[in-house]
Enzyme design. Structure first.
Site, mmCIF file in Angstrom:
data_model
loop_
_atom_site.group_PDB
_atom_site.id
_atom_site.type_symbol
_atom_site.label_atom_id
_atom_site.label_comp_id
_atom_site.label_asym_id
_atom_site.label_seq_id
_atom_site.Cartn_x
_atom_site.Cartn_y
_atom_site.Cartn_z
ATOM 1 C CE LYS A 29 -6.821 -9.681 -4.595
ATOM 2 N NZ LYS A 29 -6.540 -9.778 -3.182
ATOM 3 C CE LYS A 35 -11.144 -0.756 -2.803
ATOM 4 N NZ LYS A 35 -10.635 -1.872 -2.050
ATOM 5 C CE LYS A 94 -4.305 -1.848 1.813
ATOM 6 N NZ LYS A 94 -5.298 -1.846 2.896
#
Ligand code: AMP
Ligand code: TRP
Length: 327
Positions: free
Chosen positions: A194, A197, A113
């Site tokens: 994967k 979103k 992240k």
């Protein structure tokens, strides 16, 4: 009856990967009647990524509607937003004081992240796993249903429980991960990645309307060899669609391929699109009804927070006594 705790961040619409990888499992666990289920909306966690304050409350209500429309029943599971139960934040602070920086620096999710939001590497992002440990330990669950991306955080939770117990006396139980069986759902646009979103184009959202489902599946990336077989190595795009079909019908993807052997990709894709639109038809209707009445959703969440709060308050009081904060 044992206890389960799981949380989902309110960050937007849920895709079929979230559903097959997490949400459906939560509903099945609740329906088994074998567990006391605490399912919360991890709104505090969601503040660690960039967000629009005008959108946040709506996202919380939307996730509540998603959970309920998918079959989570507030009579049988305790559903609440994390921020309405202050003990989560309080315990996170106390656990911070027994968490070495080095252990948080090793967390792969923090590294990923941070790389993705280099301009917004905040202390909350770093501390995320400690708040998650607090979420869990307050309710003394035996199991925590999570995806495999959360295993490292769960290991830290167990380490913190052990360390706290050793330092201050037996207070917490060490929970175990309960991994969902469904494998990862891959992006419709790029089957090597994967479904996520962060690339909305590759997502099949569970509230997509039938026309959108048709269009997205028709355009899903496959391959130019038209033989319909299940071969994840050589035909990853088709394999992903067969896996989705299989997950929705509880069949092995190989068996699905067998059923459609000799037909064209287009025929199979159309059947999959019809299957997916029907599978989520009741969900779509229910979600719209729930969102049309935000006041009722807020009441459900407040009632859940009250139930969770009673349990959590007992635990945080015990923790404060053990640490010597209260006599
Ligand atoms: P996220 O919003 O990515 O943190 O995901 C929420 C939950 O959905 C986690 O439990 C993930 O393991 C699960 N999940 C997310 N994406 C996928 C995917 N593509 N396939 C299967 N499970 C997923
Ligand atoms: N980190 C989890 C995820 O991204 C969400 C979460 C927060 C959670 N607290 C939790 C999951 C406690 C299980 C238990 O999926």
């Amino acid at each position: 009856m044992d206890t389960l705790v799981s949380g989902i961040q309110p960050t937007g619409r849920l895709h079929i990967g979230n559903y097959l990888g997490a949400l459906r499992n939560l509903v099945d666990l609740q329906d088994s009647g074998e567990h006391a289920c605490y399912y919360f909306i991890a709104d505090l966690h969601s503040l660690t990524e960039p967000f629009d304050p005008k959108e946040k409350h709506r996202q919380v209500l939307e996730l509540a509607a998603d959970l309920l429309a998918a079959g989570v029943d507030p009579e049988r599971a305790v559903v609440f937003p994390q921020s309405l139960v202050p003990a989560h934040s309080e315990l996170a602070w106390i656990l911070n004081t027994i968490t070495p920086m080095g252990e948080l620096e090793r967390m792969t999710q923090f590294k990923d992240k941070s790389a993705r939001q280099a301009e917004h590497i905040n202390a909350g992002l770093f501390d995320y796993p400690v708040l998650m440990a607090a979420d869990i330990l307050l309710y003394e669950p035996k199991f925590v249903p999570v995806g495999d991306d959360q295993l490292q955080h769960l290991e830290l939770t167990r380490t913190l429980a052990r360390r706290f117990n050793a330092k201050y006396g037996k207070t917490f139980v060490e929970p175990k991960a309960l991994l969902t069986k469904t494998s990862r759902v891959m992006s419709l646009k790029d089957p090597s990645k994967k479904m996520s979103k962060s690339v909305p184009d590759g997502c099949l959202f569970i509230d997509d309307e039938p026309e959108t489902i048709m269009r997205k599946i028709a355009r899903a990336v496959t391959d130019s060899d038209a033989t319909l077989v299940y071969d994840p190595e050589r035909k990853p795009g088709l394999a992903n669609l067969l896996e989705i079909y299989g997950a929705l019908t509880h069949l092995a993807p190989k068996a699905v391929a067998g059923e459609f052997a000799g037909t064209s990709y287009a025929t199979f894709k159309e059947k999959l699109a019809v299957l997916a639109s029907r599978h989520f038809a009741a969900f779509r209707t229910r979600k719209k009804e729930l969102l049309a009445d935000p006041e009722s959703l807020r009441k459900i969440l407040a009632a859940g927070a009250e139930k969770a709060g009673t349990i959590a308050q007992k635990k945080i009081d015990e923790v404060k006594r053990q640490v010597g904060l209260i006599g």
